[in-house]
Write a protein that holds these residues in place. Structure first.
Motif, PDB file in Angstrom:
ATOM      1  N   LYS A 112      10.991   9.488   1.635  1.00 16.85           N
ATOM      2  CA  LYS A 112      10.434  10.637   0.912  1.00 16.85           C
ATOM      3  C   LYS A 112       9.347  11.324   1.726  1.00 16.85           C
ATOM      4  CE  LYS A 112       6.970   8.141  -1.890  1.00 16.85           C
ATOM      5  NZ  LYS A 112       5.795   8.807  -1.284  1.00 16.85           N
ATOM      6  N   ASP A 113       8.568  10.540   2.478  1.00 17.41           N
ATOM      7  CA  ASP A 113       7.531  11.137   3.317  1.00 17.41           C
ATOM      8  C   ASP A 113       8.145  11.858   4.512  1.00 17.41           C
ATOM      9  OD1 ASP A 113       5.505  10.245   1.682  1.00 17.41           O
ATOM     10  OD2 ASP A 113       5.202   8.385   2.795  1.00 17.41           O
ATOM     11  N   PHE A 114       9.221  11.311   5.060  1.00 16.27           N
ATOM     12  CA  PHE A 114       9.903  11.969   6.169  1.00 16.27           C
ATOM     13  C   PHE A 114      10.373  13.353   5.748  1.00 16.27           C
ATOM     14  CE2 PHE A 114      13.670  12.937   8.737  1.00 16.27           C
ATOM     15  CZ  PHE A 114      13.233  12.646  10.020  1.00 16.27           C
ATOM     16  N   ASP A 169       0.848  -1.195   0.000  1.00 12.04           N
ATOM     17  CA  ASP A 169       0.000   0.000   0.000  1.00 12.04           C
ATOM     18  C   ASP A 169       0.884   1.247   0.000  1.00 12.04           C
ATOM     19  OD1 ASP A 169      -1.782   2.055   0.396  1.00 12.04           O
ATOM     20  OD2 ASP A 169      -2.882   1.077   2.022  1.00 12.04           O
ATOM     21  N   PRO A 170       0.992   1.942  -1.146  1.00 13.02           N
ATOM     22  CA  PRO A 170       1.852   3.132  -1.231  1.00 13.02           C
ATOM     23  C   PRO A 170       1.396   4.283  -0.337  1.00 13.02           C
ATOM     24  CG  PRO A 170       1.285   2.306  -3.425  1.00 13.02           C
ATOM     25  CD  PRO A 170       0.412   1.574  -2.452  1.00 13.02           C
ATOM     26  N   SER A 171       0.157   4.252   0.158  1.00 11.64           N
ATOM     27  CA  SER A 171      -0.323   5.344   1.010  1.00 11.64           C
ATOM     28  C   SER A 171       0.120   5.188   2.462  1.00 11.64           C
ATOM     29  CB  SER A 171      -1.856   5.441   0.950  1.00 11.64           C
ATOM     30  OG  SER A 171      -2.466   4.315   1.553  1.00 11.64           O
ATOM     31  N   SER A 197      -1.998  15.023   5.761  1.00 13.90           N
ATOM     32  CA  SER A 197      -1.654  15.126   4.341  1.00 13.90           C
ATOM     33  C   SER A 197      -2.190  13.947   3.524  1.00 13.90           C
ATOM     34  CB  SER A 197      -0.136  15.231   4.181  1.00 13.90           C
ATOM     35  OG  SER A 197       0.503  14.023   4.536  1.00 13.90           O
ATOM     36  N   GLY A 198      -2.989  13.084   4.170  1.00 13.77           N
ATOM     37  CA  GLY A 198      -3.638  11.992   3.445  1.00 13.77           C
ATOM     38  C   GLY A 198      -2.940  10.652   3.512  1.00 13.77           C
ATOM     39  N   LYS A 199      -1.916  10.520   4.356  1.00 14.05           N
ATOM     40  CA  LYS A 199      -1.175   9.263   4.473  1.00 14.05           C
ATOM     41  C   LYS A 199      -1.735   8.393   5.595  1.00 14.05           C
ATOM     42  CE  LYS A 199       1.820  10.567   1.323  1.00 14.05           C
ATOM     43  NZ  LYS A 199       1.945   9.866   0.012  1.00 14.05           N
ATOM     44  N   LYS A 200      -1.239   7.148   5.656  1.00 14.00           N
ATOM     45  CA  LYS A 200      -1.677   6.188   6.671  1.00 14.00           C
ATOM     46  C   LYS A 200      -0.496   5.761   7.541  1.00 14.00           C
ATOM     47  CE  LYS A 200      -5.089   4.042   3.556  1.00 14.00           C
ATOM     48  NZ  LYS A 200      -5.387   2.793   2.802  1.00 14.00           N
ATOM     49  N   ILE A 201      -0.820   5.431   8.799  1.00 13.78           N
ATOM     50  CA  ILE A 201       0.145   4.885   9.737  1.00 13.78           C
ATOM     51  C   ILE A 201      -0.338   3.484  10.107  1.00 13.78           C
ATOM     52  CG2 ILE A 201       1.442   5.307  11.855  1.00 13.78           C
ATOM     53  CD1 ILE A 201       1.506   7.641   9.815  1.00 13.78           C
ATOM     54  N   PHE A 202       0.559   2.497  10.138  1.00 13.56           N
ATOM     55  CA  PHE A 202       0.137   1.112  10.346  1.00 13.56           C
ATOM     56  C   PHE A 202       0.944   0.432  11.448  1.00 13.56           C
ATOM     57  CE2 PHE A 202      -2.958   0.746   7.117  1.00 13.56           C
ATOM     58  CZ  PHE A 202      -3.511  -0.536   7.173  1.00 13.56           C
ATOM     59  N   GLU A 210      -4.536  -0.152  10.821  1.00 11.30           N
ATOM     60  CA  GLU A 210      -4.204   1.267  10.807  1.00 11.30           C
ATOM     61  C   GLU A 210      -4.255   1.815  12.231  1.00 11.30           C
ATOM     62  OE1 GLU A 210      -5.318   5.318   8.263  1.00 11.30           O
ATOM     63  OE2 GLU A 210      -6.486   3.469   7.979  1.00 11.30           O
ATOM     64  N   ILE A 211      -3.292   2.658  12.572  1.00  7.34           N
ATOM     65  CA  ILE A 211      -3.210   3.280  13.888  1.00  7.34           C
ATOM     66  C   ILE A 211      -3.063   4.791  13.686  1.00  7.34           C
ATOM     67  CG2 ILE A 211      -2.304   1.268  15.096  1.00  7.34           C
ATOM     68  CD1 ILE A 211       0.525   2.406  14.703  1.00  7.34           C
ATOM     69  N   PHE A 212      -2.948   5.538  14.771  1.00  6.33           N
ATOM     70  CA  PHE A 212      -2.793   6.987  14.645  1.00  6.33           C
ATOM     71  C   PHE A 212      -1.325   7.399  14.700  1.00  6.33           C
ATOM     72  CE2 PHE A 212      -2.807  11.427  15.972  1.00  6.33           C
ATOM     73  CZ  PHE A 212      -3.731  11.960  15.091  1.00  6.33           C
ATOM     74  N   TRP A 213      -0.542   6.744  15.549  1.00  6.89           N
ATOM     75  CA  TRP A 213       0.887   7.079  15.599  1.00  6.89           C
ATOM     76  C   TRP A 213       1.722   5.832  15.857  1.00  6.89           C
ATOM     77  CZ3 TRP A 213       3.347   6.287  20.355  1.00  6.89           C
ATOM     78  CH2 TRP A 213       2.522   6.237  21.496  1.00  6.89           C
ATOM     79  N   ALA A 214       2.910   5.852  15.278  1.00  9.30           N
ATOM     80  CA  ALA A 214       3.872   4.765  15.446  1.00  9.30           C
ATOM     81  C   ALA A 214       4.956   5.226  16.417  1.00  9.30           C
ATOM     82  CB  ALA A 214       4.499   4.388  14.104  1.00  9.30           C
ATOM     83  N   SER A 215       5.403   4.325  17.259  1.00 10.63           N
ATOM     84  CA  SER A 215       6.363   4.673  18.310  1.00 10.63           C
ATOM     85  C   SER A 215       7.747   4.988  17.751  1.00 10.63           C
ATOM     86  CB  SER A 215       6.470   3.518  19.309  1.00 10.63           C
ATOM     87  OG  SER A 215       7.538   3.733  20.203  1.00 10.63           O
ATOM     88  N   GLY A 216       8.360   6.045  18.285  1.00 12.20           N
ATOM     89  CA  GLY A 216       9.722   6.385  17.917  1.00 12.20           C
ATOM     90  C   GLY A 216      10.745   5.385  18.401  1.00 12.20           C
ATOM     91  N   CYS A 217      10.327   4.474  19.276  1.00 12.91           N
ATOM     92  CA  CYS A 217      11.195   3.401  19.750  1.00 12.91           C
ATOM     93  C   CYS A 217      11.636   2.485  18.603  1.00 12.91           C
ATOM     94  CB  CYS A 217      10.444   2.616  20.824  1.00 12.91           C
ATOM     95  SG  CYS A 217      10.947   0.926  21.042  1.00 12.91           S
TER      96      CYS A 217
END
Length: 327
Positions: A178-180, A107-109, A206-211, A164-171
């Motif tokens: 490219k998204d970063f 999934d490119p999104s 911006s329309g992206k997904k977090i998983f 799908e989640i809202f945020w991914a852990s920085g751990c």
């Protein structure tokens, strides 16, 4: 030629963590380049790496930029399609990379992915920093599947899904490079704590997904840099959370929610004072003054569009502390 994935470990005086956990990263990351980004350590981290891990590439920052700035500076020198930002106190496991890359390629999104994060010291339980994927309530309080505030669940396979989640852990934070960079990386004003939530929120706006994927797992010690009881950690969490809300909330919700949160922080400060000492009450006050000082700069960083429905749970803090909701 760089490989598709770069595993980047930020280090600051963490030679003991590198000695303990870098072997697992090198062993189980055969299809990735492994980097250590050093934030001007004063221990012998660099010498240790040079003597023991010749395959690991070292990037030397010219000062301690913190978590956010440290990665922004270090990643400028890394070319890869995907980054994995990995804490130095994390033990990885066999096949921890492939499930994540499979999600990206399916999934490119999808912009960012995190694995299942379990406690290194109690391996049957989820770990505080990320657990089974981050969410946020309607007041802007972050929590995780498998962890609400300080309540941790036992891992019984209940989060072996991919969702799908809202945020991914920085751990253990996988992201498309490219998204970063399209989001200009982390907000360096945060220094440390909740910068990954802010970045994920910007990506979602911006329309992206977090998983999240439960097919990959790592074990995290936690508290390797700042202890959970540190007043400075209280300061950073409160200041950064308020700035994140001002930057990312949809405007109709912005005024009442920020005001309500400031009031709740006042109550929290009294609670912290009784539980952890006056230094934590003062940390809350300092966080508010710092937030006010950054308000105009933060406002200028707001994106054109904000996601209207940003939360999954309502009034989590009241349900948890008054109704003892634990999951």
């Amino acid at each position: 030629m760089s490989k598709k994935l770069a595993v980047a470990i930020l280090n600051w005086n963490g030679k003991n963590w590198l000695e303990k956990f870098l072997p697992s990263v090198v062993h189980f990351s055969e299809n990735a380049d492994v980097y250590v980004i050093d934030n001007l350590s004063t221990d012998d981290s660099i010498k240790f790496l040079q003597n023991n891990f010749s395959s690991v590439k070292v990037i030397k920052n010219n000062r301690n930029y913190g978590f956010a700035g440290g990665y922004n500076e270090g990643l400028k020198h890394i070319e890869a399609e995907y980054y994995c930002l990995l804490n130095s106190d994390v033990e990885v496991t066999e096949n921890w990379i492939n499930p994540v890359l499979n999600l990206f390629e399916k999934d490119p999104s999808i912009s960012a992915v995190q694995p299942k994060i379990l406690s290194f010291n109690n391996k049957n339980y989820f770990e505080f920093a990320g657990a089974a994927g981050g969410l946020i309530d309607n007041l802007g309080y972050p929590y995780c599947r498998g962890r609400i505030f300080d309540s941790l669940e036992e891992d019984k396979g209940q989060y072996n899904d991919e969702t799908e989640i809202f945020w991914a852990s920085g751990c253990c934070f996988f992201i498309r490079s490219k998204d970063f960079w399209e989001q200009r990386g982390f907000d360096e004003r945060f220094f440390a704590h909740q910068e990954e939530i802010d970045l994920c929120w910007r990506l979602i706006n911006s329309g992206k997904k977090i998983f999240y994927t439960g097919k990959s797992k790592v074990y995290h010690v936690g508290g390797g840099t700042l202890n959970k009881q540190s007043p400075h950690k209280t300061y950073l969490n409160i200041r950064n959370n308020l700035s994140m809300l001002l930057k990312n909330l949809p405007f109709p919700k912005l005024i009442w929610l920020i005001f309500f949160r400031l009031c709740l922080d006042g109550l929290a400060a009294v609670y912290f004072a009784f539980k952890n000492g006056f230094s934590h009450l003062w940390a809350v006050a300092r966080a508010h003054f710092a937030f006010y000082g950054q308000t105009l700069e933060t406002w200028k960083l707001r994106q054109r569009h904000q996601k209207e429905k940003f939360y999954q749970t309502k009034w989590l803090i009241f349900k948890h502390f008054l109704g003892r909701k634990t999951n």
